[in-house]
Design a protein around this motif. Structure first.
Motif, short mmCIF file in Angstrom:
data_model
loop_
_atom_site.label_atom_id
_atom_site.label_comp_id
_atom_site.label_asym_id
_atom_site.label_seq_id
_atom_site.Cartn_x
_atom_site.Cartn_y
_atom_site.Cartn_z
N LEU A 208 0.82 -1.22 0.04
CA LEU A 208 -0.10 -0.06 0.10
C LEU A 208 0.86 1.07 -0.02
CD1 LEU A 208 -2.79 -0.94 2.46
CD2 LEU A 208 -3.15 -1.04 0.22
N THR A 209 0.43 2.29 -0.41
CA THR A 209 1.21 3.64 -0.19
C THR A 209 0.42 4.80 0.45
OG1 THR A 209 1.88 2.91 -2.45
CG2 THR A 209 2.40 5.30 -1.92
N THR A 210 1.14 5.68 0.96
CA THR A 210 0.41 6.83 1.59
C THR A 210 1.18 7.87 1.17
OG1 THR A 210 -0.16 7.86 3.90
CG2 THR A 210 1.92 6.68 3.79
N PHE A 211 0.70 9.04 1.10
CA PHE A 211 1.03 10.34 0.36
C PHE A 211 1.30 11.59 1.59
CE2 PHE A 211 -0.38 7.86 -2.91
CZ PHE A 211 0.49 7.86 -3.88
N ASN A 212 2.05 12.51 1.28
CA ASN A 212 2.17 13.71 2.24
C ASN A 212 2.82 14.73 1.22
OD1 ASN A 212 1.92 15.52 4.31
ND2 ASN A 212 2.00 13.91 5.84
N VAL A 349 10.57 -3.73 3.79
CA VAL A 349 9.04 -3.50 4.07
C VAL A 349 8.66 -2.03 3.79
CG1 VAL A 349 8.81 -5.49 5.53
CG2 VAL A 349 9.32 -3.04 6.51
N GLY A 350 9.66 -1.04 3.48
CA GLY A 350 9.28 0.41 3.31
C GLY A 350 10.23 1.08 2.17
N ILE A 351 9.65 1.83 1.47
CA ILE A 351 10.61 2.70 0.60
C ILE A 351 9.69 3.95 0.12
CG2 ILE A 351 9.09 1.96 -1.53
CD1 ILE A 351 11.58 2.31 -3.38
N LEU A 352 10.79 5.04 0.61
CA LEU A 352 10.16 6.47 0.57
C LEU A 352 10.61 7.18 -1.16
CD1 LEU A 352 9.28 9.10 2.07
CD2 LEU A 352 11.72 9.81 2.00
N GLY A 353 9.40 7.55 -1.60
CA GLY A 353 9.40 8.16 -2.94
C GLY A 353 9.46 9.61 -2.66
N MET A 354 10.58 10.45 -3.18
CA MET A 354 10.57 11.90 -3.36
C MET A 354 10.11 12.20 -4.83
SD MET A 354 14.47 12.20 -1.86
CE MET A 354 14.74 13.78 -2.19
N ARG A 371 4.84 28.69 -1.80
CA ARG A 371 6.02 27.83 -1.26
C ARG A 371 6.58 26.56 -2.11
NH1 ARG A 371 6.82 28.54 4.39
NH2 ARG A 371 6.28 30.63 4.93
N PRO A 372 7.99 26.25 -2.05
CA PRO A 372 8.12 25.26 -2.73
C PRO A 372 8.00 23.99 -2.12
CG PRO A 372 10.16 26.23 -1.37
CD PRO A 372 8.77 27.01 -1.52
N MET A 373 7.21 23.13 -2.60
CA MET A 373 6.63 22.06 -2.16
C MET A 373 6.93 20.73 -2.85
SD MET A 373 4.67 23.48 0.29
CE MET A 373 3.76 21.97 1.11
N MET A 374 7.07 19.66 -2.20
CA MET A 374 7.37 18.25 -2.68
C MET A 374 6.32 17.41 -2.11
SD MET A 374 10.67 15.75 -2.03
CE MET A 374 11.86 16.79 -2.99
N TYR A 375 5.77 16.61 -3.16
CA TYR A 375 4.81 15.36 -2.67
C TYR A 375 6.05 14.21 -2.38
CZ TYR A 375 0.74 17.50 -4.45
OH TYR A 375 -0.29 18.54 -4.52
#
Length: 411
Positions: A208-212, A349-354, A371-375
């Motif tokens: 599954l994936t969660t975003f911020n 069990v985890g990977i962060l996507g920039m 503002r400079p924003m990154m998902y």
């Protein structure tokens, strides 16, 4: 005595290799330590070298064929040419078990000229030409047999490009392309792994994936103030990866289950932080590992990532540098990606996507500001990680990146 050329031990998570390209042909002289063949694995290319000097006697596994700790060829002792007989001809005779009249001192009936023709034309494979009136084999006798005998056992080898089939094996020449033009190129082992739908990690894990989103203002201002002095002092630029690596380490310490591994009915909790850094190369992604990231300074992180990335693109990484990571970071933003779902790098069990930094209007303290924003995205294995844990982990990464002072203290 022949020496076996084997697929080497490839590591804990690599089970087999595909023969990429033979750099030597049968009969070529080989020096000790010289590269014989390139192997392709899911993660990296491996060079197989000769353990001793000799002659490449036999190729058992051709280009595109797979092997798992198997013999893929043999080396023979001696020079490339022995007793006037070319090594390719001798190897072919041995494999066909049809060498009865080699053109050397054992065949005293042949004249010197005839011996040379026998050797060069590979007529040693098959029946020796009948002797003439003088009782010796002459070049005229050879010419007579050539006109009478069936096609030679040894045929000229077509080019590798011409004999490459869609499956990657050598065989009959592929049909000519039409006037519009087509080209068939064998998938590399790494690309075959990437192309497996829906991916081994997705098949084996409940992904599954969660975003911020992260406000990059503080980090960008800090980099702007410090980039010149940082580079003068450390000889490397201050990038975003060191901030995110330290933030990930801080979040992993707060939520250690993201730094674990599921093995059967057991959870393996890891107390070290080996962070995989995904690097884009010509054939996809490779993930070299930054060891003990929690013990490294910003400069050390930036320097090691630059080194790993450079050698990844040059194909110079070792298998050890691709194994044993506990968590992975991938940055699709360098290619312009605004949002994506990263795939787990099993057995992690985890990977962060920039992603790409883009100026956007946001509401801040009752006002709309730019503002400079990154998902950012966190993909996780739901068999081990709960949704609430994944959300809180990603929030912690966000907090640490948005507050570099906290990052320095807790990362």
């Amino acid at each position: 005595m022949a020496v076996e050329v084997r697929v080497p031990t490839l590591g804990e998570s690599i089970v087999e290799a595909t023969v990429g390209k033979w750099l030597k042909r049968v009969g070529d002289a080989v020096a000790a330590g010289e590269t014989l063949v390139d192997l392709e694995t899911d993660k990296v290319s491996v060079e197989v070298t000769a353990g001793k000097a000799g002659v490449l006697e036999q190729i058992i596994k051709g280009e595109g064929e797979r092997g798992r700790r198997r013999v893929i060829g043999t080396l023979g002792a001696g020079a490339a040419r022995q007793n006037g007989v070319s090594a390719p001809a001798a190897a072919a005779c041995r494999s066909a078990n049809a060498c009865r009249a080699a053109a050397d001192e054992r065949d005293a009936r042949a004249t010197p000229v005839a011996r040379r023709i026998l050797a060069e034309e590979a007529l040693i494979c098959g029946r020796s030409p009948a002797a003439g009136r003088s009782g010796r084999v002459t070049k005229e006798d050879i010419a007579t047999q050539q006109a009478q005998r069936p096609p030679r056992l040894l045929q000229p080898q077509p080019s590798r490009a011409a004999t490459r089939t869609a499956s990657g094996r050598t065989g009959a020449p592929a049909p000519a392309a039409d006037s519009r033009g087509e080209e068939r190129v064998r998938l590399t082992r790494r690309r075959q792994t990437i192309a497996q739908p829906p991916g081994r990690a997705q098949h084996n894990a409940a992904m599954l994936t969660t975003f911020n989103e992260i406000d990059m203002t503080a980090v960008m201002e800090l980099r702007k103030r410090r980039k010149d002095t940082f580079k003068e002092r450390h000889g490397i630029g201050l990038g975003f990866m060191s901030f995110f690596t330290r933030a990930v380490v801080g979040a992993l310490k707060a939520f250690p289950m993201l730094n674990a591994e599921l093995q059967g009915s057991e959870i393996v909790l890891k107390r070290y932080y080996d962070i995989g850094i995904a690097v884009g190369v010509e054939e996809g992604l490779v993930v070299p590992v930054l060891r003990d990231a929690d013990r490294k300074s910003f400069a050390q992180i930036e320097r090691e990532i630059a080194d790993l990335a450079g050698r990844a693109r040059d194909g110079k990484l070792t298998l050890a540098e691709l194994q044993g990571g506990t968590f992975t970071i991938t940055n699709g933003g360098v290619f312009g990606s605004l949002m994506s779902t990263p795939i787990l790098n099993a057995p992690q069990v985890g990977i962060l996507g920039m992603h790409k930094i883009e100026e956007r209007p946001i509401a801040l303290n009752g006002q709309v500001v730019i503002r400079p924003m990154m998902y950012v995205a966190l993909s996780y294995d739901h068999r081990l990680i709960d949704g609430s844990t994944s959300v809180r982990f990603l929030v912690r990464v966000k907090e640490l990146v948005e507050d570099p002072e906290a990052l320095l203290l807790e990362g």
